[in-house]
Structures are given as structure tokens and as C-alpha cells.
Design a protein around this motif. Sequence first.
Motif, short mmCIF file in Angstrom:
data_model
loop_
_atom_site.label_atom_id
_atom_site.label_comp_id
_atom_site.label_asym_id
_atom_site.label_seq_id
_atom_site.Cartn_x
_atom_site.Cartn_y
_atom_site.Cartn_z
N VAL A 160 45.33 -2.33 18.09
CA VAL A 160 44.65 -2.76 19.07
C VAL A 160 43.13 -2.97 18.81
CG1 VAL A 160 46.05 -1.92 20.84
CG2 VAL A 160 44.28 -0.70 20.16
N ARG A 207 44.10 -2.28 25.23
CA ARG A 207 45.02 -1.52 25.86
C ARG A 207 44.20 -0.50 26.80
NH1 ARG A 207 50.49 -1.56 25.91
NH2 ARG A 207 50.86 -2.73 23.81
N SER A 254 46.70 -11.36 25.87
CA SER A 254 46.35 -10.41 24.77
C SER A 254 45.81 -9.20 25.44
CB SER A 254 45.28 -10.81 23.79
OG SER A 254 44.22 -11.51 24.65
N THR A 272 42.69 -7.58 21.60
CA THR A 272 43.97 -6.73 21.95
C THR A 272 43.27 -5.75 22.59
OG1 THR A 272 45.42 -7.68 20.31
CG2 THR A 272 46.11 -6.00 21.39
#
Length: 436
Positions: free
Chosen positions: A199, A169, A90, A167
Amino acid sequence: MQLAVDTIWQDVIGQIRLHHPQLVRGWFSQLHPADVERGVLAVRTANGAQSRYLDRHCRKAFVEAAQNITGRLVSVEFTPEIESCEADSSFLLDERDTELSLNPDYTFENFVTGPSNRLAEAAAHAVVHQPGETYNPLFLHGPVGLGKTHLVHAIGHQLRSSRPNFTCRFITCETFINHVILALESGSLHELRNRYRNVDVLAIDDVQFLTGRERGQEEFFHTFNTLQQFRRQLILTADCPPSEITSVAERLISRFASGLVASLDPPDLDTRVAIVRKKARIRCIELPDDVADFIAARYETNVRELEGALVKVDAVSQTLSRPIDLPLAQQALGNANRPPLSIPTILDVASKTLDVKISDLLSKKRSRAVTLPRQICIYLVRRLTGHSLEEIGNHFGGRDHSTVLHAIRTISNQMKENDELREAVENLENRLENAR
Ligand code: ADP
Ligand code: MG
């Protein structure tokens, strides 16, 4: 069987320490060999970040050592423990975005705090504890080499273990802009939006690169709004405060500044000494106190250079097979009391080396034959003297500080991609070092 694997492993690690000391990290002691079967030595790591570091930087050295020791054609595989593997899935790091694959060394534990960075570090901790709640966005800024990327990665490591279902990024601004361009070309904006707007945490490093990139800014603006609306955490870094970023729409600048803006400044002497010692521990280098003091006193403005000096001293010690002591460090780094370089000296040496007139370097001429050498000079003046952007601008024919900043960024970016330019700049820098 395990005994045999363990013995092989001890020998492999021994060889790496001997032949590739620059690769060794303190956490190598946590690696353990699972088995050696069908020509593969399987090694377990604590997490994906360690595996990626080993894959990227150490694979060749480990394979060589394993083949030497077993006398067979074995390969080596690094695999994270199962739990962290799941957490990894994830944790969306872009494989093409090598810069922001989390660096295993960039943890909170390895970050030294002092007056120059205390607020930034405390804010980074707060983001880990209450993502999306306390400081949103968190905007970290400061000149190059002072730990912005380190802190962003530290947040990443911590979230990976404390919020395995999140999640996250983590990406550089350049990669974001490239994705926007690709999505526009291939008509896949929907996919792009999915990627960045769904996200829990989005970190974008070096947002000053949004300068002049209108479509990138447009996409970023909407991404920002969506994430903030849903209380998702945004983390941004730049080499200057929001108000000094040029050619970026005002509505974005005001959003950058709407959470917490924290600066990282050059560390004081005590902090630098602590950083050198910590770096030595991480790299398993035996460093006497007086050598740590010596290195810390010499490099004032950039922690990356401090680390580079430590690595250089260690390399000289390996080459000469002599333990590190003060005379060795002085020999490795040159005379301790070198006079600082002045702008006239830099201009003089640069003009001869790059074959341009000093008057042209200082003029308003904009032909490429003059612009590039001028940008190189500005870049080196910033690196090698203590002058501020404004002072440099004044020296170079009354240019404003954003022009100076642009020149510095242009050269440091191009050096990453253009070997010829990098060599020319490094060669000039060496000459300047000798001219001190
Ligand atoms: P920036 O992103 O600000 O240009 P980086 O985060 O890449 O800088 O840091 C450059 C180097 O300096 C890295 O190796 C980082 O670990 C180190 N560094 C910077 N500040 C600190 C600190 N306070 N403690 C430990 N290491 C630091
Ligand atoms: Mg950085």
C-alpha cells in the motif's frame, strides 16, 4: 421529468429536516436526485464517504419520506459521482471495519485548531502534501475524544482527492490483530502480507491495543519495516505516547517514536467555543452565542462530550418545539454550577449500586466479583473527575498508572459489545450525576 424529481427531492429533504433533524448535515445541500424510475429514487452524492454515511444512518428515514411523498413503494439509492467512485476503488476501506469507513464529517475543514492540537494538525497536512517523506511514521496520541480519529480521516479524505491512484488502507488496530489471527488459522499469511505491505499509505488507529498481542506485534513489526523501507506513509494513533505503551516489544516502541510524535491535548475555552459553533453549523443547528459559551464552559476534557451536549440541547429543543436559548440549554444539561464529583462520593454510590464493599474496591483482591466493579469505578472516576491516572492509581490502593489505563480501556471496550454492562455503567453514571 427532472422537474418532478426535483420537487419530490425538495419535499423529501423537507421531511427529513422536520422529522430527523439529528441526521441532517450541511453537505445535504450538495446531494441531487438523478431520477426516479422503476421504484427507485436515485440520489447522487459527492463521494463514497457521503454515500456510506447515508446508507448506514439515513436509508430508513429517506425511504419513509420518499414513500410518504410519492404514495408509492419506492426505495432510495445513494451513488457517488463517477470520478470519486474510481478514486474509491483504490481506497481500501474494510467494510467489516465500520469504525474506519471515512466519516464525511471528519475533514480538515471541520477540524478546529488551537494551541492544544496545532502541531498534530500541521503534521497531518504535511503528510498529505508529502506522503512518506516528511514525517514517517506520524504518531498521534492523546486521551479519548480529542480528535485523533478525526485527523486520520481528514488525511484520508484529502488523499482521496489529491492522490486518486494511491492505495490507502485505513484500519483499526483491533481489525489488524483479528486479520493476523485469521490468517494464522487459515494459513493465509501471504495474503495478509500482500494486503498490508503493498500500500502507499497505512493508517492504524489505536495501536495501544497491540499490548500483549505478540503475533500481532510480530506481523506489525515486519509490515512497518517494509513500508518504511519503501517510503510508504504510516500513520498511527494511540491513547498515550509510545514510551507509555505497556507490553509492546521495545523494537516496535522505538519505531513508533522514530518519525514525528504529536499530542492532542484538551482544548482551551476559546477552541471549545469554536468547536461547538462548528459542530452546530455542520448539523444545521441554530445556536446563539451565549449557549455555545455555556456548553463550551461545561465540558473541558472531551470534545465528544461537548458534541453530545449540543445534540442533547438540540433534541430537547425539538421535543419542546422551542428555539434554543440559554434557559433551554440549562434545562437540558442540568444546573450549570454543579459541584465536581469526588472519589469518595463515587465510591460510596458505586458500592451501594454494585453491592460491593468500599474496602474491597480499594483492596488488592482479584476475584471477578471485585475486579469488575473496581474497573467500573476507575473508569467513572476518570470520566467524571479531573484526576490524573497517577492520582487515581494512588486512591485505588497504590496501583500504577498502566493498571488504571488498562481498567479504563477494558470497560470502554466491553461497553461496546456488552449491552448489560453498558446499561449498568450508564445507570451508575446517572445516579452519580444526581448525587452531585
Ligand atoms: P479520538 O479518536 O481522539 O478518541 P475522535 O477523533 O473520535 O477522538 O473525536 C471525537 C469527536 O470530537 C469527533 O466528533 C470529532 O469530530 C470531535 N473533535 C475532536 N477534536 C476536534 C476539533 N479540534 N475540531 C472539531 N471536532 C473535533
Ligand atoms: Mg479514535
